[in-house]
Design an enzyme around this catalytic site. Sequence first.
Site, PDB file in Angstrom:
ATOM      1  N   ASN A 136       0.820  -1.057   0.026  1.00  0.00           N
ATOM      2  CA  ASN A 136       0.039   0.055  -0.165  1.00  0.00           C
ATOM      3  C   ASN A 136       0.787   1.286   0.047  1.00  0.00           C
ATOM      4  O   ASN A 136       2.002   1.098   0.454  1.00  0.00           O
ATOM      5  CB  ASN A 136      -0.876  -0.046   1.389  1.00  0.00           C
ATOM      6  CG  ASN A 136      -1.931   1.059   1.531  1.00  0.00           C
ATOM      7  OD1 ASN A 136      -2.529   1.592   0.233  1.00  0.00           O
ATOM      8  ND2 ASN A 136      -1.722   1.776   2.593  1.00  0.00           N
ATOM      9  N   HIS A 148       0.520   5.059   1.597  1.00  0.00           N
ATOM     10  CA  HIS A 148       0.068   5.855   2.549  1.00  0.00           C
ATOM     11  C   HIS A 148       0.619   7.314   2.468  1.00  0.00           C
ATOM     12  O   HIS A 148       1.787   7.419   2.670  1.00  0.00           O
ATOM     13  CB  HIS A 148       0.147   5.256   3.834  1.00  0.00           C
ATOM     14  CG  HIS A 148      -0.590   6.047   4.862  1.00  0.00           C
ATOM     15  ND1 HIS A 148      -2.007   5.893   5.294  1.00  0.00           N
ATOM     16  CD2 HIS A 148      -0.033   6.936   5.874  1.00  0.00           C
ATOM     17  CE1 HIS A 148      -2.395   6.734   5.991  1.00  0.00           C
ATOM     18  NE2 HIS A 148      -1.433   7.480   6.534  1.00  0.00           N
ATOM     19  N   GLU A 162       4.777  10.382  -3.847  1.00  0.00           N
ATOM     20  CA  GLU A 162       4.407   8.985  -4.062  1.00  0.00           C
ATOM     21  C   GLU A 162       4.389   8.386  -5.623  1.00  0.00           C
ATOM     22  O   GLU A 162       4.765   7.311  -5.754  1.00  0.00           O
ATOM     23  CB  GLU A 162       3.044   9.048  -3.716  1.00  0.00           C
ATOM     24  CG  GLU A 162       2.432   9.677  -2.247  1.00  0.00           C
ATOM     25  CD  GLU A 162       1.056   9.893  -2.185  1.00  0.00           C
ATOM     26  OE1 GLU A 162       0.355   8.633  -2.485  1.00  0.00           O
ATOM     27  OE2 GLU A 162       0.536  10.571  -1.595  1.00  0.00           O
TER      28      GLU A 162
END
Length: 214
Positions: free
Chosen positions: A103, A105, A170
Amino acid sequence: MKRYVILISGRGSNMQALIEARLPGVCAGVISNRPDTAGLAWAAARSLPTAVVDHRAFPSRASFDAALADEIERRGGEFVLLAGFMRVLTESFVRRFSGRLVNIHPSLLPAFPGLHTHAAALAAGVRVHGCTVHFVTPALDSGPIIVQAAVPVLPSDTVETLAARVLAQEHIVYPQAACALLEGRCLLAQGRAVWCDEATPATLALRVPAGQAH
Ligand code: GAR
């Protein structure tokens, strides 16, 4: 080539970054838990295989997760990349894909798990914020950390400006981490994320280089 699936819930900019990075694997599907998301339309327009598993069609979290897992496995998905997927996954799902489920975050975990991370960072007055790619474990936003990227928090920052600065990072570190995962250069071992080599781009600045880890 390893087969991976990307799970999204909305805009899908991290999914786009993963696709545009031409990961060393086959995208077996972009799956959304909501129909009509921008991310799904983007993927479909590029002839990527897409699917919707609408969580509202299931009576429980467990039944939704079971259907989602079946959809992933039906497509031969070995690795599962959560990219703005906004559903909490059950322990059963997480264990089924253990070591193959990651994932991104939008905070430097363990700071600011959950939602509204940028507002929380501004409210806390931190000077450094960022994002984390981590293996998913049953406890929310607390799995072993693969890589983090940090950005400064500026006095003039709003939630929007800070979010944009983090999002740009990201889009850099998630493809790098996913690439390492698919190539077997990063793996989950004894509850830790372990990097197996030194072939790591400089932008993975906060990864502890092999040989310096204790
Ligand atoms: C991203 O900032 C991602 O880190 C975050 O949602 C955004 C999705 O944007 N994920 C979470 O908060 C997960 N708890 P995107 O759809 O454009 O990738």
